[in-house]
Design a protein around this motif. Sequence first.
Motif, PDB file in Angstrom:
ATOM      1  N   THR A   1       0.835  -1.200   0.000  1.00 19.73           N
ATOM      2  CA  THR A   1       0.000   0.000   0.000  1.00 19.73           C
ATOM      3  C   THR A   1       0.867   1.246   0.000  1.00 19.73           C
ATOM      4  N   GLU A   2       0.297   2.315  -0.550  1.00 13.86           N
ATOM      5  CA  GLU A   2       0.964   3.617  -0.527  1.00 13.86           C
ATOM      6  C   GLU A   2       0.164   4.595   0.326  1.00 13.86           C
ATOM      7  N   ASN A   3      -0.797   4.065   1.074  1.00 11.87           N
ATOM      8  CA  ASN A   3      -1.660   4.908   1.908  1.00 11.87           C
ATOM      9  C   ASN A   3      -1.125   4.880   3.359  1.00 11.87           C
TER      10      ASN A   3
ATOM     11  N   LYS B   1      -3.501   3.600   6.165  1.00 14.41           N
ATOM     12  CA  LYS B   1      -3.626   2.133   6.227  1.00 14.41           C
ATOM     13  C   LYS B   1      -2.398   1.525   6.892  1.00 14.41           C
TER      14      LYS B   1
ATOM     15  N   GLU C   1      -5.131  -0.077 -10.400  1.00 11.09           N
ATOM     16  CA  GLU C   1      -6.333  -0.721  -9.854  1.00 11.09           C
ATOM     17  C   GLU C   1      -7.426  -0.805 -10.917  1.00 11.09           C
TER      18      GLU C   1
ATOM     19  N   LYS D   1      -2.565  -5.407  -6.236  1.00  9.46           N
ATOM     20  CA  LYS D   1      -1.545  -4.755  -5.397  1.00  9.46           C
ATOM     21  C   LYS D   1      -0.592  -5.798  -4.795  1.00  9.46           C
TER      22      LYS D   1
ATOM     23  N   PHE E   1      -8.265   9.048   8.646  1.00 11.53           N
ATOM     24  CA  PHE E   1      -7.999   9.503   7.286  1.00 11.53           C
ATOM     25  C   PHE E   1      -9.261   9.282   6.457  1.00 11.53           C
TER      26      PHE E   1
ATOM     27  N   ASP F   1     -13.250   9.036   7.425  1.00 15.84           N
ATOM     28  CA  ASP F   1     -13.467   8.883   8.872  1.00 15.84           C
ATOM     29  C   ASP F   1     -14.275  10.030   9.506  1.00 15.84           C
TER      30      ASP F   1
ATOM     31  N   LYS G   1     -11.294   2.816  16.830  1.00 16.36           N
ATOM     32  CA  LYS G   1     -11.512   2.352  15.453  1.00 16.36           C
ATOM     33  C   LYS G   1     -10.733   1.095  15.068  1.00 16.36           C
TER      34      LYS G   1
ATOM     35  N   ARG H   1     -11.244  -2.819   8.200  1.00 16.42           N
ATOM     36  CA  ARG H   1      -9.849  -3.262   8.020  1.00 16.42           C
ATOM     37  C   ARG H   1      -9.406  -4.127   9.200  1.00 16.42           C
TER      38      ARG H   1
END
Length: 222
Positions: A7-9, A12, A47, A59, A159, A162, A182, A188
């Motif tokens: 991931t690039e987030n 996450k 994606e 991914k 993020f 949310d 959360k 997740r």
Amino acid sequence: MKIFLATENAGKVHEVREILKQSFADVECLCVADLPASIREKYHAEETGTTYAENALIKARALARLTDGFVLAEDSGFEVEALSRAPGIFSARYAPTDRERCEKILHAIKNVPAHQRQAQFVACVAFIEKRKGMQSPPVYFFGRRVGRVADAIRGTNGFGYDPIFYPEGENLTWGEAGEKAKVLVSHRGLAMRLAIQYLIARMSQEHKEADSIKSSSYSSDG
Ligand code: ITT
């Protein structure tokens, strides 16, 4: 134990690391940003899938091409009932920034009354193992958290969407509630907890196999 996370987030990455830490004392979770630049620049995950699972696999495979070991990827989205479950798999691309994405949703449903503002977060985690150049078939884990869309942006934690999401039964958005409320119970968190159970079983099987190889080589020696 080392786990690669495709991931690039950054949001996450932070959450997945927190979840892994709860189960493994010695886990090192490396995401795309942690890889050396020469490898990182080869990571391309377009994606193009039509489902969360397809995108998660795209991914995971993109990263498994560049490394050996356990690879996890996650694709997720925010689904608003009054918008026929949009933005869904297009959640990251719905508008240019997190704030604009939240504002776009709020605007799109500004006339929708509170009792019709149901929404949900959905996540699919894909797990693959790469050994000696070979990728295992993928295994998938799913999580979902239902709730409703707020009337305005509320809070600055987390993020993405949310700050406009009230999980069912709560009166604070995830933007207001903070990480502890959360992380483990989110879409997740739920998918990752299933992935972790699988990983634990997989590792114990690996240890047993290694032990049986050791004992058979002792017996042939002796
Ligand atoms: P990677 O593909 O690199 O993992 P991404 O942000 O593009 O990062 P996705 O394609 O899975 O990830 O898009 C998911 C989007 O859904 C994400 O960018 C957020 O806008 C939203 N989203 C997913 N989970 C969320 C959460 O826990 N809180 C808020 N928004 C979330």
